[in-house]
Write a protein that holds these residues in place. Sequence first.
Motif, PDB file in Angstrom:
ATOM      1  N   GLN A  48       8.717   0.142 -11.154  1.00  0.00           N
ATOM      2  CA  GLN A  48       7.335   0.408 -11.556  1.00  0.00           C
ATOM      3  C   GLN A  48       6.452  -0.821 -11.344  1.00  0.00           C
ATOM      4  OE1 GLN A  48       6.759   2.093 -15.462  1.00  0.00           O
ATOM      5  NE2 GLN A  48       4.562   1.705 -15.430  1.00  0.00           N
ATOM      6  N   LYS A  50       7.049  -3.286  -9.304  1.00  0.00           N
ATOM      7  CA  LYS A  50       6.970  -3.499  -7.850  1.00  0.00           C
ATOM      8  C   LYS A  50       5.865  -2.633  -7.262  1.00  0.00           C
ATOM      9  CE  LYS A  50       8.891  -0.777  -5.493  1.00  0.00           C
ATOM     10  NZ  LYS A  50       9.119   0.316  -4.580  1.00  0.00           N
ATOM     11  N   ASN A  51       5.862  -1.372  -7.635  1.00  0.00           N
ATOM     12  CA  ASN A  51       4.871  -0.426  -7.127  1.00  0.00           C
ATOM     13  C   ASN A  51       3.457  -0.846  -7.522  1.00  0.00           C
ATOM     14  OD1 ASN A  51       4.031   2.108  -5.884  1.00  0.00           O
ATOM     15  ND2 ASN A  51       3.635   2.784  -7.981  1.00  0.00           N
ATOM     16  N   GLN A  55       0.501  -1.989  -4.928  1.00  0.00           N
ATOM     17  CA  GLN A  55      -0.775  -1.272  -4.902  1.00  0.00           C
ATOM     18  C   GLN A  55      -1.947  -2.241  -5.050  1.00  0.00           C
ATOM     19  OE1 GLN A  55      -0.545   1.896  -7.778  1.00  0.00           O
ATOM     20  NE2 GLN A  55       0.745   3.153  -6.464  1.00  0.00           N
ATOM     21  N   ASN A  93       7.438  -0.561   0.094  1.00  0.00           N
ATOM     22  CA  ASN A  93       7.374   0.073  -1.216  1.00  0.00           C
ATOM     23  C   ASN A  93       8.203   1.356  -1.236  1.00  0.00           C
ATOM     24  OD1 ASN A  93       6.564   0.325  -3.872  1.00  0.00           O
ATOM     25  ND2 ASN A  93       4.523   1.062  -3.397  1.00  0.00           N
ATOM     26  N   ASN A  96      11.941   0.351  -0.666  1.00  0.00           N
ATOM     27  CA  ASN A  96      12.437  -0.743  -1.521  1.00  0.00           C
ATOM     28  C   ASN A  96      13.078  -1.840  -0.665  1.00  0.00           C
ATOM     29  OD1 ASN A  96      11.632   0.261  -4.063  1.00  0.00           O
ATOM     30  ND2 ASN A  96      13.359   1.682  -4.029  1.00  0.00           N
TER      31      ASN A  96
END
Length: 133
Positions: A48, A50-51, A55, A93, A96
């Motif tokens: 989460q 990382k995302n 973004q 993303n 991964n």
Amino acid sequence: MVSHNPYATYQNNSVTTSTPGELTLMLYNGCLKFIQQAKIALENGNIQEKNESIQKAQAIITELMLTLDASYPVSENMLVLYEFANSRLIDGNIKNDGALFVEASEIITEFRDTWKQVIQINRQKQYANVEEI
């Protein structure tokens, strides 16, 4: 409104008193910071975070793309590199894959370092002109 957080006050003042060139440099540095945070989050298994970090980096790249001055011939090449860096972030993303984050980071680092040199050259010219007066 009085801020009780001196760091937040400093950040706000640094943004509001910066030149457009310095603001662009801040965007590059912010983008690199978020890519690094995403790499660390990926290594720690925090998908989460990382995302969210990716973004944020993508939002900065999008802003850089939107504010690109198309009247300069080099702008088209810059746009292609921004799009490529953004696609590396998207693919990294989804998959991964931190190596793709590194690719994007290398491109943004090149832009940042070049931009920093441009700012330094412009400052030297400004100070030279001031000394002549």
